[in-house]
Design a protein around this motif. Structure first.
Motif, PDB file in Angstrom:
ATOM      1  N   MET A   1       0.834  -1.202   0.000  1.00  0.00           N
ATOM      2  CA  MET A   1       0.000   0.000   0.000  1.00  0.00           C
ATOM      3  C   MET A   1       0.870   1.254   0.000  1.00  0.00           C
ATOM      4  O   MET A   1       1.904   1.270   0.645  1.00  0.00           O
ATOM      5  N   LEU A  23      11.245   2.464   0.519  1.00  0.00           N
ATOM      6  CA  LEU A  23      12.208   1.455   0.048  1.00  0.00           C
ATOM      7  C   LEU A  23      12.523   1.642  -1.428  1.00  0.00           C
ATOM      8  O   LEU A  23      13.681   1.579  -1.849  1.00  0.00           O
ATOM      9  N   ILE A  24      11.487   1.892  -2.225  1.00  0.00           N
ATOM     10  CA  ILE A  24      11.697   2.079  -3.665  1.00  0.00           C
ATOM     11  C   ILE A  24      12.529   3.336  -3.887  1.00  0.00           C
ATOM     12  O   ILE A  24      13.436   3.354  -4.722  1.00  0.00           O
ATOM     13  N   GLU A  27      16.198   2.497  -3.333  1.00  0.00           N
ATOM     14  CA  GLU A  27      16.827   1.532  -4.228  1.00  0.00           C
ATOM     15  C   GLU A  27      16.822   1.957  -5.696  1.00  0.00           C
ATOM     16  O   GLU A  27      17.648   1.509  -6.480  1.00  0.00           O
ATOM     17  N   GLN A  32      14.502   3.025 -14.124  1.00  0.00           N
ATOM     18  CA  GLN A  32      13.712   1.910 -13.596  1.00  0.00           C
ATOM     19  C   GLN A  32      12.227   2.279 -13.489  1.00  0.00           C
ATOM     20  O   GLN A  32      11.866   3.450 -13.564  1.00  0.00           O
ATOM     21  N   PRO A  84      -3.309   0.553  -3.634  1.00  0.00           N
ATOM     22  CA  PRO A  84      -3.211  -0.721  -2.924  1.00  0.00           C
ATOM     23  C   PRO A  84      -2.002  -1.580  -3.316  1.00  0.00           C
ATOM     24  O   PRO A  84      -1.489  -2.311  -2.494  1.00  0.00           O
ATOM     25  N   VAL A  85      -1.589  -1.493  -4.569  1.00  0.00           N
ATOM     26  CA  VAL A  85      -0.458  -2.322  -5.008  1.00  0.00           C
ATOM     27  C   VAL A  85       0.570  -1.450  -5.698  1.00  0.00           C
ATOM     28  O   VAL A  85       0.264  -0.774  -6.680  1.00  0.00           O
ATOM     29  N   LEU A  86       1.783  -1.436  -5.146  1.00  0.00           N
ATOM     30  CA  LEU A  86       2.882  -0.702  -5.767  1.00  0.00           C
ATOM     31  C   LEU A  86       4.138  -1.529  -5.546  1.00  0.00           C
ATOM     32  O   LEU A  86       4.479  -1.849  -4.414  1.00  0.00           O
ATOM     33  N   VAL A  87       4.802  -1.884  -6.638  1.00  0.00           N
ATOM     34  CA  VAL A  87       5.990  -2.749  -6.501  1.00  0.00           C
ATOM     35  C   VAL A  87       7.114  -2.243  -7.396  1.00  0.00           C
ATOM     36  O   VAL A  87       6.883  -1.766  -8.506  1.00  0.00           O
ATOM     37  N   GLY A  88       8.337  -2.318  -6.887  1.00  0.00           N
ATOM     38  CA  GLY A  88       9.483  -1.870  -7.660  1.00  0.00           C
ATOM     39  C   GLY A  88      10.691  -1.700  -6.770  1.00  0.00           C
ATOM     40  O   GLY A  88      10.646  -2.080  -5.602  1.00  0.00           O
ATOM     41  N   PRO A  89      11.750  -1.102  -7.243  1.00  0.00           N
ATOM     42  CA  PRO A  89      11.939  -0.667  -8.621  1.00  0.00           C
ATOM     43  C   PRO A  89      12.248  -1.870  -9.517  1.00  0.00           C
ATOM     44  O   PRO A  89      13.015  -2.738  -9.135  1.00  0.00           O
ATOM     45  N   LEU A  90      11.643  -1.899 -10.700  1.00  0.00           N
ATOM     46  CA  LEU A  90      11.826  -3.029 -11.603  1.00  0.00           C
ATOM     47  C   LEU A  90      12.644  -2.603 -12.824  1.00  0.00           C
ATOM     48  O   LEU A  90      12.800  -1.413 -13.102  1.00  0.00           O
ATOM     49  N   GLY A  91      13.141  -3.582 -13.540  1.00  0.00           N
ATOM     50  CA  GLY A  91      13.949  -3.315 -14.728  1.00  0.00           C
ATOM     51  C   GLY A  91      15.367  -2.918 -14.356  1.00  0.00           C
ATOM     52  O   GLY A  91      15.695  -2.748 -13.177  1.00  0.00           O
TER      53      GLY A  91
ATOM     54  N   ALA B 205       6.537 -11.257  -4.196  1.00  0.00           N
ATOM     55  CA  ALA B 205       6.579 -10.229  -5.247  1.00  0.00           C
ATOM     56  C   ALA B 205       5.172  -9.796  -5.669  1.00  0.00           C
ATOM     57  O   ALA B 205       4.929  -8.624  -5.940  1.00  0.00           O
ATOM     58  N   HIS B 207       0.867  -9.417  -5.268  1.00  0.00           N
ATOM     59  CA  HIS B 207      -0.004  -8.858  -4.250  1.00  0.00           C
ATOM     60  C   HIS B 207      -0.793  -9.930  -3.514  1.00  0.00           C
ATOM     61  O   HIS B 207      -1.478  -9.654  -2.551  1.00  0.00           O
ATOM     62  N   ASN B 244       4.106  -7.505  -2.469  1.00  0.00           N
ATOM     63  CA  ASN B 244       4.631  -6.450  -3.356  1.00  0.00           C
ATOM     64  C   ASN B 244       6.090  -6.121  -3.028  1.00  0.00           C
ATOM     65  O   ASN B 244       6.495  -4.972  -3.017  1.00  0.00           O
ATOM     66  N   PHE B 245       6.840  -7.143  -2.740  1.00  0.00           N
ATOM     67  CA  PHE B 245       8.231  -6.965  -2.317  1.00  0.00           C
ATOM     68  C   PHE B 245       9.089  -7.924  -3.127  1.00  0.00           C
ATOM     69  O   PHE B 245       8.997  -9.133  -2.969  1.00  0.00           O
ATOM     70  N   VAL B 246       9.881  -7.368  -4.036  1.00  0.00           N
ATOM     71  CA  VAL B 246      10.708  -8.218  -4.903  1.00  0.00           C
ATOM     72  C   VAL B 246      12.133  -8.236  -4.338  1.00  0.00           C
ATOM     73  O   VAL B 246      12.877  -7.276  -4.493  1.00  0.00           O
ATOM     74  N   LYS B 249      15.311  -6.615  -5.875  1.00  0.00           N
ATOM     75  CA  LYS B 249      14.983  -5.319  -6.478  1.00  0.00           C
ATOM     76  C   LYS B 249      14.567  -4.307  -5.401  1.00  0.00           C
ATOM     77  O   LYS B 249      15.169  -3.263  -5.258  1.00  0.00           O
ATOM     78  N   THR B 250      13.503  -4.633  -4.668  1.00  0.00           N
ATOM     79  CA  THR B 250      13.041  -3.733  -3.615  1.00  0.00           C
ATOM     80  C   THR B 250      14.102  -3.660  -2.512  1.00  0.00           C
ATOM     81  O   THR B 250      14.301  -2.624  -1.879  1.00  0.00           O
ATOM     82  N   ARG B 251      14.764  -4.760  -2.307  1.00  0.00           N
ATOM     83  CA  ARG B 251      15.851  -4.856  -1.337  1.00  0.00           C
ATOM     84  C   ARG B 251      16.726  -6.022  -1.774  1.00  0.00           C
ATOM     85  O   ARG B 251      16.218  -7.072  -2.161  1.00  0.00           O
ATOM     86  N   LYS B 252      18.052  -5.838  -1.694  1.00  0.00           N
ATOM     87  CA  LYS B 252      18.967  -6.926  -2.062  1.00  0.00           C
ATOM     88  C   LYS B 252      18.940  -7.997  -0.969  1.00  0.00           C
ATOM     89  O   LYS B 252      18.787  -7.681   0.212  1.00  0.00           O
TER      90      LYS B 252
END
Lengths: 289, 507
Positions: A1, A23-24, A27, A32, A84-91, B205, B207, B244-246, B249-252
């Motif tokens: 969230m 966190l994003i 990082e 990204q 509600p959903v946010l994920v990353g950083p990707l790529g 990773a 939801h 939602n935690f990769v 990526k989000t953390r090593k």
């Protein structure tokens, strides 16, 4: 969230938001992206490039254009609302080094993801020439921010309502012909713009990095929906990209793949718009009562 | 075997029940093995091929008891040694035969944490049921005792009664363990490590939790509700969950251990990148990996076309390439999403197909057409880059290859075209690079799978791995088995450290 802590309308259908994501923010690096959903159960996952980050505030900035269902729903959310959903950083992050002279081409909403890259290139000691373009004056975003970074800023509009009346490829070609030639070009924008930027620089043999924004589901390499042909090899934008050598990307196939769900998406979006309109009518009627 | 209505099956079982259960202690071995296999009651194929409800309905108590008395309680107990987690199968079946269903599930739970799931998705015919003495008498695994169906029955009964017991958790030790991935391996590690009183955080990773059990295996084979309940048990045990935690990526991974205070980590990130065939036309619009197709339909709920924002392709004629469980799931999902015709194209014969027998049977009943000894040579498209068909080659079987299966050999000049609009590629996965590429300390093999020793230890200190990320594409139960071993190693490591810390304090 993730809480929305700032929202601004940049142009007719372009929005800027700062989201709480400590966190994003820590990082992430230039280039990204994140994936978000506006509903945890039934929402779709859309990738958006991280336009900026503030580690002190613990926030990231996204800039998006309303092009369909999810971006429309997102645009209706306000400060204080939770995504509600946010994920990353990707790529993978952009490869930043001191190349010498770089040209950054940002088209339309593509100016937003170009911003952190141009910023990082400048910080690395490059001479940064920025070409930014849009269909018209109203759709131009972030001119002030880009001006701060650019050693030279060229603004173009398709209709000439602001800056020079041209497509971004025209000044790009002129720069390629001038000595000293740019050492590298970065281009982010609509696929068709990136395709023609790559075609423009090819005869001059100037390496051109493009950032692709394809259809994605998970964004971690699992679904393969984002695959593109790069130099006759299949690459996944989410884990191999999002940036690739523009001279090797099969843009025509990529554009065809982007239209994969166009009809269904249109239909779903229309349903949503109708629903919103009905809700508005109902709201007005109840006010009248 | 054609479809039999659940009412017919239960009627037959009732007759057998009246005949045998009153004299259960006197049934001779000869009589036991003559009792027919109790088929799995299922939804009518014509109805279920358009809905998402679970296909297999599950035994009635009478059916379960009759199936259980088919077990002759043989001394060889091959079933136990063939089970990856060595459940005491004869004992749980004996309890079941006598109607002591709670005792039966308790026996299973000593060895397996997710019986309602394993009873549904384990490939029993190649594991516990493969060398069953009853099946051996008839020289066919089809006649083996239906261990999986019995496992499912007793697990469901406990669940439906609402008296699933939460395992005891020992007092807090102050140690922290990170579990990366919430698939079958991760869930088992989380439970086993938490039981010892260590703090556990699951990093997921997506939801939603459950890994392949959520995004891959469809609702009609494994209802989400069952996965939810298993995860709920973990929550009640005090396991922390971060979606939602990769990791990587989000953390090593290294940061979790070095900066965030985790004392150990388990990597159970599963099979990653979908493999494509490398044939012409694979990037055309209308070609999907099974991962993408199933993730859209399951995790993103695209089967619920009215409510879900995530679109899914409107297919009329579909070809699924591959012969495993994922291929069966994709084919059957395509039917449920409204496809008029679905083919499964497999280059060997039915015998070599790795899918569970029951899934193949169910797919056939639902109208999926199997094209054996054929394979796609290229995918054809129109001027808009949309799929219009596949060109196939016919095959014949040659000598056995390294896997022991007869090698398919293409017949030159046998090309033919099937007109269709959708191709789903279900030929497997290679490993996901997200952790290994951001954690150079972890050694991988040439396929990118993490190398782990017999105790699931990786080349990185305090990091363990198990499931598909180590095994390549395997099964839920094998992943659970590895998770169990990893948890034991982690618990041992942490117990030793706690001992040493105590000694230091004393000195």
């Amino acid at each position: 969230m993730s809480k929305i802590i700032y929202k601004e309308k940049l142009s007719d259908n372009v929005y800027k938001m700062r989201l709480e994501a400590p966190l994003i923010a820590t990082e992430r690096k230039a280039g990204q992206f994140i994936i978000l959903q506006v509903d945890e159960d039934y929402g779709e996952r859309i990738p958006l490039t991280i336009a900026d980050a503030d580690t002190e505030e613990g926030s990231i900035t996204i800039i998006f254009q309303v092009v369909g269902l999810t971006t429309d729903e997102l645009s209706r959310m306000n400060v204080g609302d939770d995504i509600p959903v946010l994920v990353g950083p990707l790529g993978n992050p952009t490869n930043i080094e001191n190349f010498g002279t770089v040209v950054c081409v940002g088209g339309g909403i593509g100016v937003a993801p170009m911003h952190p890259i141009a910023q990082a290139l400048k910080a690395a000691g490059n001479k940064v020439i920025i070409i930014m373009g849009a269909r018209n004056k109203e759709l131009l975003i972030m001119e002030d921010e880009m001006e701060k970074i650019a050693d030279e800023l060229i603004v173009v509009t398709d209709d000439g309502s602001y800056g020079r009346k041209a497509l971004v490829t025209e000044p790009l070609k002129e720069l390629c012909e001038k000595e000293p030639k740019p050492n590298i070009v970065f281009a982010i924008g609509p696929p068709i713009m990136m395709k023609f930027c790559a075609l423009t620089t090819k005869p001059y043999n100037i390496y051109t990095e493009v950032s692709l924004n394809t259809i994605m589901v998970d964004g971690t390499g699992m679904c393969g929906g984002c695959r593109v042909n790069v130099g006759n090899q299949v690459k996944f934008v989410c884990v191999d990209g999002p940036e690739f050598d523009g001279h090797l990307v099969d843009f025509d196939n990529m554009m065809a793949r982007l239209s994969e769900f166009k009809d269904i998406e249109k239909e779903k979006y229309q349903c949503y718009i109708d629903l919103m309109a009905e809700a508005k009518i109902a709201e007005n009627e109840s006010k009248e009562d | 075997m054609s479809f039999q209505a659940p009412e017919e099956l239960s009627k037959k079982a009732h007759e057998l029940y009246e005949q045998y259960i009153p004299k259960i202690d006197e049934i001779k071995v000869k009589e036991r093995i003559r009792i027919p296999v109790q088929e799995m009651p299922a939804q009518d194929p014509h109805v279920r091929c358009r809905n998402l409800e679970e296909v297999a309905i599950g035994y009635t108590a009478e059916e379960a008891q009759i199936e259980a008395i088919r077990c002759i309680q043989c001394p060889t107990q091959n079933c136990v040694s063939d089970c990856p987690v060595n459940i005491n199968i004869p004992l749980f079946i004996e309890h079941t035969a006598y109607g002591r269903f709670q005792d039966a599930i308790n026996v299973i739970k000593e060895a397996s944490l997710l019986p309602a799931i394993c009873g549904r998705v384990c490939p029993q015919e190649t594991q516990c049921q493969l060398n069953c003495s009853v099946g051996k008498v008839f020289k066919t695994v089809d006649k083996s005792v239906s261990i999986g169906r019995l496992e499912r029955f007793v697990a469901d009964l406990e669940r439906e009664k609402g008296n699933v017991q939460i395992p005891d958790v020992k007092p807090e030790t102050g140690k922290k363990v990170a579990v990366v991935g919430s698939g079958p391996a991760g869930l088992v590690v989380a439970a086993d490590v938490r039981r010892e009183g260590h703090h556990v955080t699951i990093f997921e990773a997506f939801h939603k939790l459950g890994g392949v059990m959520r995004y891959g295996i469809p609702e009609f084979r494994l209802p989400n509700e069952i996965v939810d309940e298993e995860i709920d048990t973990l929550r009640k045990m005090g396991v922390e969950i971060r979606t939602n935690f990769v990791v990587g990526k989000t953390r090593k991974l290294a940061d979790l251990l070095e900066k965030d205070g985790y004392d150990a980590a388990f990597v159970g990130t599963g099979a990653g990148l979908p493999i494509f065939m490398g044939i012409e036309g694979e990037n055309l619009v209308g070609v999907f990996s099974a991962n993408e197709y199933l993730t859209r339909a399951n995790l993103m709920r695209a089967f619920d076309k009215k409510h879900a924002d995530t679109p899914i392709y409107n297919s009329k004629i579909v070809a699924v390439l591959g012969g495993g469980n994922v291929a069966m799931d994709s084919a059957r999902m395509a039917l449920r999403l409204g496809a008029e015709k679905v083919y499964v194209v497999y280059r060997r014969t039915e015998k070599e197909m790795p899918a569970r027998t029951e899934e193949v049977q169910h797919a056939k009943e639902e109208g999926v057409e199997f094209l054996f000894l054929q394979n796609a040579k290229r995918i054809l498209g129109d001027e808009k880059s949309r799929v219009t068909g596949i060109e196939c080659l016919r095959y014949e079987l040659g000598e056995p290859d390294a896997s022991g299966r007869r090698r398919p050999i293409a017949i030159p000049g046998s090309e033919f075209v099937i007109d269709l609009d959708t191709v789903i590629v279900a030929i497997g996965n290679s490993s996901n690079p997200l952790i290994s590429s951001t954690t150079p300390q972890i050694k991988t093999n040439k396929w990118g799978n993490i190398i782990a020793d017999e105790n699931q230890k990786t080349s990185m200190d305090r990091v363990f791995a198990g499931g598909d990320i180590v095994l390549g594409a395997a099964t839920v139960i094998l992943a659970m088995g590895e998770g169990r071993k990893a948890a034991a190693t982690i618990n041992e490591l942490l117990a030793k450290e706690i001992e040493e810390e105590k000694l230091k304090k004393v000195n």
